[in-house]
Design an enzyme around this catalytic site. Structure first.
Site, PDB file in Angstrom:
ATOM      1  N   LYS A   1       6.459   7.941 -37.718  1.00  0.00           N
ATOM      2  CA  LYS A   1       5.685   7.447 -36.583  1.00  0.00           C
ATOM      3  C   LYS A   1       5.640   8.499 -35.479  1.00  0.00           C
ATOM      4  O   LYS A   1       6.578   9.265 -35.293  1.00  0.00           O
ATOM      5  CB  LYS A   1       6.304   6.157 -36.027  1.00  0.00           C
ATOM      6  CG  LYS A   1       6.022   4.923 -36.846  1.00  0.00           C
ATOM      7  CD  LYS A   1       6.664   3.696 -36.234  1.00  0.00           C
ATOM      8  CE  LYS A   1       6.087   3.359 -34.884  1.00  0.00           C
ATOM      9  NZ  LYS A   1       4.683   2.933 -34.978  1.00  0.00           N
TER      10      LYS A   1
ATOM     11  N   CYS B   1       9.136   4.976 -41.682  1.00  0.00           N
ATOM     12  CA  CYS B   1       8.915   4.752 -40.250  1.00  0.00           C
ATOM     13  C   CYS B   1       9.303   5.964 -39.423  1.00  0.00           C
ATOM     14  O   CYS B   1       8.941   6.059 -38.246  1.00  0.00           O
ATOM     15  CB  CYS B   1       9.693   3.526 -39.781  1.00  0.00           C
ATOM     16  SG  CYS B   1       8.873   1.965 -40.241  1.00  0.00           S
TER      17      CYS B   1
ATOM     18  N   ASP C   1       2.355  -6.791 -28.197  1.00  0.00           N
ATOM     19  CA  ASP C   1       3.062  -7.630 -29.163  1.00  0.00           C
ATOM     20  C   ASP C   1       3.068  -6.960 -30.528  1.00  0.00           C
ATOM     21  O   ASP C   1       2.430  -5.929 -30.752  1.00  0.00           O
ATOM     22  CB  ASP C   1       2.383  -9.005 -29.257  1.00  0.00           C
ATOM     23  CG  ASP C   1       2.784  -9.924 -28.104  1.00  0.00           C
ATOM     24  OD1 ASP C   1       3.891  -9.731 -27.576  1.00  0.00           O
ATOM     25  OD2 ASP C   1       1.984 -10.813 -27.754  1.00  0.00           O
TER      26      ASP C   1
ATOM     27  N   ASP D   1     -25.131  -0.322 -46.659  1.00  0.00           N
ATOM     28  CA  ASP D   1     -25.118   0.988 -46.010  1.00  0.00           C
ATOM     29  C   ASP D   1     -24.808   2.054 -47.044  1.00  0.00           C
ATOM     30  O   ASP D   1     -24.172   1.802 -48.077  1.00  0.00           O
ATOM     31  CB  ASP D   1     -24.141   1.039 -44.832  1.00  0.00           C
ATOM     32  CG  ASP D   1     -22.692   0.823 -45.230  1.00  0.00           C
ATOM     33  OD1 ASP D   1     -22.447   0.190 -46.268  1.00  0.00           O
ATOM     34  OD2 ASP D   1     -21.798   1.265 -44.488  1.00  0.00           O
TER      35      ASP D   1
ATOM     36  N   GLY E   1      -3.030  -1.061 -33.440  1.00  0.00           N
ATOM     37  CA  GLY E   1      -3.132  -0.042 -34.471  1.00  0.00           C
ATOM     38  C   GLY E   1      -1.788   0.535 -34.832  1.00  0.00           C
ATOM     39  O   GLY E   1      -0.723   0.023 -34.445  1.00  0.00           O
ATOM     40  N   HIS E   2      -1.836   1.637 -35.568  1.00  0.00           N
ATOM     41  CA  HIS E   2      -0.615   2.273 -36.068  1.00  0.00           C
ATOM     42  C   HIS E   2      -0.842   3.776 -36.106  1.00  0.00           C
ATOM     43  O   HIS E   2      -1.930   4.242 -36.449  1.00  0.00           O
ATOM     44  CB  HIS E   2      -0.279   1.752 -37.465  1.00  0.00           C
ATOM     45  CG  HIS E   2       1.011   2.289 -38.013  1.00  0.00           C
ATOM     46  ND1 HIS E   2       2.233   1.900 -37.533  1.00  0.00           N
ATOM     47  CD2 HIS E   2       1.251   3.188 -39.000  1.00  0.00           C
ATOM     48  CE1 HIS E   2       3.189   2.531 -38.214  1.00  0.00           C
ATOM     49  NE2 HIS E   2       2.616   3.319 -39.108  1.00  0.00           N
TER      50      HIS E   2
END
Length: 737
Positions: A407, A404, A436, A615, A527-528
């Site tokens: 980030k 983490c 949230d 596709d 998202g992240h």
């Protein structure tokens, strides 16, 4: 466009707007020794930049297009510079942001302008509407003029005696009139109807001997010279020459220039024609973070708008950009008082002087000029230097955390997302706005949730375009299943840069992504973000579909035709970046293809009897076609000669350029029979992995013509590339013919 992996940390953005002579040479100089902690970006509306000295020779037929234009894609790759193909429409100097014509914004810390000039068509303003009918064609921008000139040459069979007029008796207009006359004589075998009109005397700034020689050459090629002839238009839009009607099928405007309007609107100090006033250091008089060179700059001592000055300014510009950013003293640009002037005279002939009483003329002068011009262009073809990267500054050499700790910082994240406005679909209880820990979506009864995920590293150092393509690639899976996009989650990895630059990249990437998500009616719900060695992005997309309307790979029947949208070759074209064989126009076409949403094809197929659909992405056409055959328990016949390829793909294959995934993809050939020639570009391209590729559809043959017409109306290129046949063996197979 540049190498996909950012290896040098950066803290500041230096943005160059315009790909003129000054900037092209400046980038080449900066490639020899990169600026520390600075990221370079070049913005230009065209990937090819014309060298003005060779333009008359191009028109006359002495050169090919690629011999006379600098490939900005290649130059940027060699210079470690990002390339953005777009036009600037405004500058916000307070925020230090550029507004682009695609609606996005680019931030800068330092800015350099080399955007040239526009023709001043005010005298013929009433006749401007006729320009669309090949009436008035300004020489600038060169790309537009050359396309119109090629169109005219192509129409000579139907219109063998066009009336051509060139307005402007300076060096550019005189050279162009002679070039046009030479080209028409080559094309038709007889003198063309060419006139040269000038408000004053011919070549008024040139020595008498030069003017005399050029008059003779105009007469030799039967160019009608009209001096002291003013061209304008009346209130009805009729072109006039000295108040008399002017009849011309093709009027080339080579006189009078003005600045791009947004330069004045930026608040930069400008002269009466709108050109940016600069100091002798080429620095804006009222904004020290902005420089200007070439035609768009107004020097303290007025200079002619000539390429020779732009070329000489490059040394000063490169040195002063480096000095300004590093806090060093700036140097002065000192214009040359006299310089060698070599004028093309139509054929392989030229006239030259250095401003004195002596002049030179003849074929040997043209060959001399040709050697000088080719030597200049060779700097950007075979003479591109290898970039020397600066040493990393101590703060940027710190180890980067994993987990983490990788980030992206909250401030950079919040600032990047602050202005983004995602479309909101019904049923979204919690998304980006609610912040949230997870999104909350209500799903209607009787509908299927169709979900897909794609994620890949960036292949272009243009976050805005990459964000658009990443979304389109992800949404393609939904369209292939006949699902309506509903919502999406973003997953982004930003390269290790200063937080200010990370925020800028994230803002541009998400602005591009939201452009496509909003166009698709798809809500971004969260998202992240992490940081790492390379820009990468992907999207988890959710779609809604009626259970009885879903398309699958199973369902194709013998006798069905196979329709493919889009052309093949994106993997090969992107691999050309790593092989150093990329060409600007080819990459432009490749990006344009990837930026075409499969939504257009999906919409066109809504009321059609689609039997099976998929596709074409990472496994290539053959890999995805084999999957369709296996799921449908059929074989297929593929007509290789009908496969459309992106421009330049066959030439890159001949040069041995393939994607790194090609060897894995070609394993599908074990299930293929028939035409298997190792030198056949068609089947090689059929193994090429596609990014944001097209759709492959199976349907009854009686419906095919109507479907192709519908696709064409939607602006989708499509072709019948084969048919479904009865399965002959235990395993599905593809017959290549």
């Amino acid at each position: 466009m540049t190498a996909p992996i950012a290896t040098t940390p950066a803290q500041y953005d230096l943005v160059l707007v315009g790909g003129g002579h000054s900037h092209a040479l400046t980038l080449r100089m900066l490639a020899m020794k990169a600026l520390p902690n600075v990221r370079l970006t070049l913005i230009s509306p065209d990937s090819l930049s014309a060298y003005s000295g060779m333009l008359p020779g191009l028109v006359a037929g002495h050169y090919q297009l690629d011999e006379t234009h600098i490939d900005l894609h290649r130059l940027c790759l060699a210079s470690g510079c990002r390339f953005i193909r777009a036009s600037v429409s405004g500058i916000d100097r307070q925020l230090r942001q550029l507004q682009l014509d695609d609606g996005s914004r680019v931030s800068y810390d330092w800015l350099s302008l080399d955007v040239g000039a526009l023709p001043d068509l005010q005298p013929v303003q009433q006749a401007r509407q006729r320009a669309e009918q090949m009436k008035i064609v300004p020489v600038k921008p060169v790309a537009g003029f050359y396309r119109r000139w090629q169109q005219l040459l192509g129409e000579l069979d139907h219109h063998p005696q066009p009336r051509l007029a060139v307005v402007g008796g300076g060096a550019g207009g005189t050279e162009m009139a002679l070039a046009l006359a030479c080209a028409l004589k080559k094309q038709t075998g007889q003198p063309g109807n060419v006139s040269l009109l000038t408000a004053g005397e011919l070549l008024a700034s040139q020595p008498t001997a030069v003017r005399r020689r050029m008059r003779r050459r105009l007469a030799r090629l039967q160019v009608n010279l009209h001096e002291h002839c003013r061209v304008d238009s009346d209130e009805h839009g009729q072109l006039r020459a000295n108040q008399h009607p002017l009849a011309a099928d093709f009027l080339l405007w080579c006189t009078g220039v003005r600045a791009l309007p947004w330069l004045v609107e930026s608040g930069l100090e400008c002269d009466q024609r709108g050109f940016v006033r600069v100091r002798e250091t080429l620095q804006s008089r009222n904004d020290p973070r902005i420089f200007a060179a070439g035609d768009c700059a107004a020097f303290p001592h007025p200079l002619p708008k000539a390429g020779v000055y732009a070329v000489r300014q490059a040394n000063t510009l490169a040195a002063n950009l480096r000095a300004a950013i590093t806090g060093q003293p700036l140097r002065r640009y000192r214009p040359q008082r006299r310089f060698l002037s070599l004028l093309s005279a139509g054929g392989r002939d030229a006239v030259g002087s250095r401003g004195g009483p002596f002049d030179l003329a003849g074929r040997w002068v043209w060959h001399w000029k040709d050697r000088i011009d080719r030597a200049f262009m060779d700097k950007f073809a075979n003479g591109l230097p290898t970039m020397t990267m600066p040493a990393m500054t101590a703060p940027e050499q710190a180890m980067h955390c994993a987990g983490c700790g990788a980030k992206v910082g909250s401030q950079a994240l919040s600032e990047a997302l602050a202005d983004l406005q995602p479309v909101i679909n019904a049923g979204i209880e919690a998304g980006v706005a609610q912040a949230d820990d997870a999104a909350i979506i209500q799903w209607p009864a009787g509908r299927k949730l169709v979900q897909s995920l794609d994620y890949f590293p960036a292949f272009i150092d243009q976050p805005y375009l990459f964000g658009r393509i990443a979304v389109l690639h992800s949404l393609s899976d939904l369209y292939a299943m006949n699902a309506t996009p509903h919502s999406a989650l973003a997953n982004v990895c930003l390269p290790w840069l200063h937080p200010r630059l990370q925020q800028r990249d994230l803002q541009r990437l998400m602005a591009g992504a939201l452009r496509e998500l909003n166009d698709a009616g798809c809500t971004l719900v969260g998202g992240h973000t992490i940081e790492g060695p390379q820009l990468a992005a992907g999207f988890t997309v959710n779609g809604s579909a009626a259970p009885d309307k879903l398309w699958h790979k199973g369902g194709a029947r013998p006798g069905d035709v196979l329709i493919m949208t889009k052309s093949l070759g994106t993997g090969i074209q992107l691999a050309s970046l790593m092989h150093g064989k990329a060409r600007g126009p080819w990459l432009d076409d490749t990006l344009d293809s990837m930026l075409q949403s499969n939504r257009l094809a999906w919409q066109a197929l809504q009321d059609q009897p689609v039997q099976a659909c998929t596709d074409i992405t990472g496994f290539g056409l053959l890999g995805h076609l084999l999957e369709l055959c296996q799921q449908s328990a059929v074989d297929a016949e593929l007509l290789l000669d009908r496969l459309p390829l992106l421009p330049g793909t066959d030439r890159l294959l001949d040069a041995g350029v393939v994607s790194t995934l090609f060897e894995s993809n070609r394993q599908v050939l074990a299930a293929c029979r028939g035409r298997l020639d190792d030198n056949d570009p068609q089947w090689l391209a059929a193994c090429d992995p596609q990014t944001s590729g097209g759709l492959l559809v199976a349907m009854a043959p009686q419906e095919a013509d109507a479907v192709l017409k519908t696709l064409k109306k939607q602006g989708v290129r499509a072709a019948i590339i084969g048919q479904v046949i009865v399965k002959e063996g235990k395993d599905s197979a593809i017959m290549l013919t």
